[in-house]
Scaffold this motif. Structure first.
Motif, short mmCIF file in Angstrom:
data_model
loop_
_atom_site.label_atom_id
_atom_site.label_comp_id
_atom_site.label_asym_id
_atom_site.label_seq_id
_atom_site.Cartn_x
_atom_site.Cartn_y
_atom_site.Cartn_z
N ILE A 137 0.82 -1.20 0.00
CA ILE A 137 0.00 0.00 0.00
C ILE A 137 0.85 1.26 0.00
N VAL A 138 1.98 1.19 0.71
CA VAL A 138 2.79 2.38 0.91
C VAL A 138 3.44 2.81 -0.41
N PRO A 139 3.21 4.05 -0.83
CA PRO A 139 3.86 4.50 -2.06
C PRO A 139 5.36 4.61 -1.85
N ALA A 140 6.11 4.18 -2.84
CA ALA A 140 7.56 4.18 -2.72
C ALA A 140 8.10 5.59 -2.48
N GLN A 141 7.40 6.59 -3.04
CA GLN A 141 7.88 7.98 -2.93
C GLN A 141 7.96 8.43 -1.47
N LEU A 142 7.14 7.78 -0.63
CA LEU A 142 7.11 8.10 0.78
C LEU A 142 8.46 7.81 1.44
N THR A 143 9.16 6.83 0.90
CA THR A 143 10.39 6.35 1.53
C THR A 143 11.64 7.01 0.95
N PHE A 144 11.48 7.88 -0.02
CA PHE A 144 12.65 8.36 -0.75
C PHE A 144 13.60 9.21 0.09
N ILE A 145 13.05 10.00 1.00
CA ILE A 145 13.94 10.87 1.78
C ILE A 145 14.85 10.03 2.68
N PRO A 146 14.28 9.12 3.52
CA PRO A 146 15.18 8.27 4.33
C PRO A 146 16.07 7.38 3.46
N SER A 147 15.52 6.89 2.34
CA SER A 147 16.34 6.04 1.48
C SER A 147 17.51 6.81 0.90
N PHE A 148 17.27 8.07 0.62
CA PHE A 148 18.35 8.94 0.12
C PHE A 148 19.43 9.08 1.19
N VAL A 149 18.99 9.31 2.44
CA VAL A 149 19.95 9.46 3.54
C VAL A 149 20.74 8.15 3.72
N LEU A 150 20.04 7.01 3.65
CA LEU A 150 20.72 5.72 3.77
C LEU A 150 21.77 5.56 2.66
N ALA A 151 21.38 5.93 1.45
CA ALA A 151 22.27 5.76 0.29
C ALA A 151 23.55 6.57 0.46
N VAL A 152 23.39 7.78 1.01
CA VAL A 152 24.55 8.67 1.13
C VAL A 152 25.38 8.32 2.36
N ASN A 153 24.70 8.15 3.51
CA ASN A 153 25.43 8.05 4.77
C ASN A 153 25.76 6.63 5.20
N VAL A 154 24.91 5.67 4.86
CA VAL A 154 25.09 4.33 5.41
C VAL A 154 25.69 3.37 4.37
N PHE A 155 25.04 3.27 3.23
CA PHE A 155 25.49 2.28 2.24
C PHE A 155 26.54 2.86 1.28
N HIS A 156 26.66 4.16 1.24
CA HIS A 156 27.64 4.83 0.37
C HIS A 156 27.55 4.37 -1.07
N TYR A 157 26.33 4.23 -1.57
CA TYR A 157 26.21 3.84 -2.97
C TYR A 157 25.52 4.92 -3.82
N TYR A 158 25.50 6.13 -3.31
CA TYR A 158 24.98 7.23 -4.12
C TYR A 158 25.78 7.32 -5.42
N ASP A 159 25.07 7.55 -6.54
CA ASP A 159 25.70 7.67 -7.85
C ASP A 159 26.34 6.37 -8.34
N THR A 160 25.85 5.23 -7.83
CA THR A 160 26.26 3.95 -8.41
C THR A 160 24.99 3.18 -8.78
N LEU A 161 25.16 2.15 -9.60
CA LEU A 161 23.99 1.36 -10.01
C LEU A 161 23.44 0.53 -8.86
N ARG A 162 24.29 0.24 -7.86
CA ARG A 162 23.80 -0.52 -6.70
C ARG A 162 22.66 0.22 -6.00
N ALA A 163 22.69 1.55 -6.05
CA ALA A 163 21.64 2.34 -5.40
C ALA A 163 20.29 2.07 -6.03
N LEU A 164 20.29 1.64 -7.30
CA LEU A 164 19.03 1.33 -7.97
C LEU A 164 18.62 -0.11 -7.71
#
Lengths: 296, 291
Positions: A137-164
């Motif tokens: 039910i939850v729209p994916a767009q709802l999660t984008f802000i925390p997912s963005f923070v995770l991508a940058v700060n935790v998983f460090h995969y911003y700007d890589t294909l793994r982020a997708l």
């Protein structure tokens, strides 16, 4: 109508009625084809207009009254401009990597989760089932802000294909679809395998998976196309031009060639062709997947 | 051994559950938290209480975006009617019918950015639509379709409908083919004409599909973003005329770096989807009982 034919008709009324019936059939078939063709024109026209625009030569006006459909001196110059300006082949390779990985791993994760939900009884099954439903039910767009923070700060995969790939590895929808398919496998088959001493993992891999292969293919293909066309999240994650997927690169094209519609048209045409070819090859699975979705 | 046996179902479920916990459950909890903070993603969030929500209530653009998203929901009934119509049209044995069915599906696989760009070009000042209208004498000067605040949303909705009809009609077609032929025979014997035949047999027979399409297309309508992004050249349109709730969320979070405020918008989106989720759960529950 002459007298003889009239008497013939009176004597044998059938053939004439049949002939009239056949006439009506021909008329109605023609009518239906006219409807089908008209709908096809409406569906395909925006693409056709793109293609025609992309090959129009410098002497063909883009805007004319009435509209000019066919180019007088067709050229591929717009394609050369696009290919020179943007690394379309890199976009293509990136899209293939992301979509293939996502769809294959999705099938794996979903089919693993679907097996116990379809065929086992265990504590917490209902809770897990409803939790999975809730995530649908939850729209994916709802999660984008925390997912963005995770991508940058935790998983460090911003700007890589793994982020997708990583956030797209699990889909509750696919789990439900495969659960439905697994439920159709007769329990006798599983019991027989258990009597023969097969473990659950072996049963899943050697019995369940081969039987539901058409459903697996449907899930894989649907996930592939969804991933291929995904835009918003990839546009947030991908920054370096060479690392973009096709939709993200295509959107960049719009900014790059803002007034040059010949080039934008060429870019759209280049990017639409591969997915259309894939669709033609895998067409029957789309129908199967969509038809199965309603029951799931 | 028995412990291992008992653990087996959880081992099968583990990859899916771990991924869902990281990429769905945690972000939902986090976004609730962020909605009470001043946050720009770069610096750590600062707790501000209900400030974001107070700002939201007085934000005319937010209310405009809600209004646009509700208007966008109009695509759902239109899509259902047109898709059922198309399914009825293609549900007949004719030579080459498969080719037509495949053609109608093409917009659904082509990608929203590609079809959005194609439509941008059709509705451009120098585009095909103006060309045709000028040559028919219906207008005398080219219309700036996408620069016209009252036209952005209708054009985006038209695009959504155009792209969706072929897709949803496949679902209805599968439903039609599951309706027993005897029901149509009975209707014919009772004197139904071909319109009544569909009114009294096809439509009731398609009820599960209608519910399904209503739910997924309305959820999709609430989430619309790509069409607006492309048609308005990522601006949201003049005077925010094309800004939907997800577009506004995106703009606040990732263009203006107001992630805390955007999280409050996300809560509004959640509230809106909750209404439709109730229908969603009911539907899936029923489907599960039938299976």
């Amino acid at each position: 109508m002459s007298a003889t034919s009239e008497s013939q008709v009176l004597a044998q009324p059938r053939p004439r009625a049949q002939r009239r019936f056949r006439w009506r059939r021909v008329a109605s078939t023609t009518g239906w084809y006219a409807v089908l063709v008209a709908l096809a024109v409406v569906t395909v026209f925006p693409f056709a207009w793109m293609l025609l625009t992309s090959i129009k030569g410098p002497n063909d006006p883009l805007m004319s009254v009435p509209p000019q459909f066919l180019p007088t001196d067709p050229t591929l110059a717009a394609y050369q401009r696009v290919l020179a300006a943007l690394p379309i082949s890199a976009f293509f390779v990136n899209s293939v990597i992301v979509s293939v990985t996502t769809s294959l791993l999705n099938v794996l994760v979903a089919s693993l989760a679907a097996y116990p939900l379809a065929k086992m009884r265990f504590p917490g099954r209902t809770v897990i089932f409803w939790a999975l439903l809730a995530t649908l039910i939850v729209p994916a767009q709802l999660t984008f802000i925390p997912s963005f923070v995770l991508a940058v700060n935790v998983f460090h995969y911003y700007d890589t294909l793994r982020a997708l790939i990583f956030p797209a590895l699990v889909s509750a929808f696919n789990i439900f679809l495969l659960r439905q398919a697994f439920r159709g496998v007769p329990n006798d088959l599983l019991d027989a395998a258990r009597v023969d001493g097969a473990g659950e993992f072996r049963i899943w891999w050697r019995i369940m998976m081969p039987i539901v292969r058409p459903s697996l293919a449907a899930v894989a293909i649907f996930t592939f196309v969804t991933s291929w066309n995904d835009f918003l999240w990839p546009s947030l994650m991908l920054h370096t031009r060479e690392g973009m997927t096709l939709p993200v690169g295509l959107a960049a094209l719009q900014g790059f060639f803002s007034a040059d519609f010949r080039s934008i048209a060429a870019g759209v045409t280049i990017t639409v062709v591969p997915i259309l070819m894939f669709f033609i090859a895998a067409q029957r699975y789309f129908v199967r997947g969509l038809a199965g979705a309603v029951k799931g | 051994m028995t412990l291992r046996r008992r653990l087996i179902p959880y081992l099968f479920l583990a990859p899916a559950l771990v991924l869902l916990a990281i990429f769905v459950v945690y972000p939902i909890i986090a976004v609730v938290g962020y909605s009470f903070t001043d946050y720009d993603i770069v610096r750590p969030p600062v707790f501000v209480g209900l400030a974001n929500y107070e700002k939201l209530v007085d934000d005319p653009t937010f209310w405009l975006s809600i209004q646009h998203s509700l208007v966008y929901l109009l695509v759902t009934p239109i899509l259902i009617v047109l898709s059922i119509g198309l399914a009825i049209v293609v549900n007949r044995a004719m030579r080459g019918i498969h080719i037509f069915r495949a053609l109608y599906f093409v917009p659904a696989v082509s990608g929203s950015i590609a079809i959005g760009l194609a439509w941008t070009w059709l509705f451009d000042r120098n585009g095909f639509i103006n060309s045709v209208l000028l040559s028919w004498g219906l207008i005398h000067t080219p219309i700036q379709w996408l620069a016209n605040p009252s036209m952005v949303l209708p054009i985006a909705m038209l695009l959504t409908i155009w792209a969706g009809v072929g897709y949803y009609s496949v679902i209805f077609l599968a439903g039609l083919q599951n309706i027993p032929e005897e029901l149509y025979d009975a209707a014919r014997i009772d004197g139904c004409n071909s319109f009544q035949k569909h009114r009294y047999v096809s439509i009731p027979g398609l009820r599960p599909q209608i519910t399904f399409v209503a739910v997924i297309s309305s959820l999709a309508a609430l989430k619309v973003f790509d069409e607006i992004y492309v048609l308005t050249g990522r601006t949201g349109g003049i005077l925010d005329s094309g800004v939907t709730i997800v577009f506004y969320l995106w703009k606040q979070a990732f263009v203006l770096s107001h992630a805390g405020y955007a999280s409050a918008i996300a809560m509004a989106l959640l509230a809106m989807t909750l209404v439709f989720s109730i229908v969603n759960v009911r539907f899936l529950e029923r489907g599960d009982a039938e299976a």
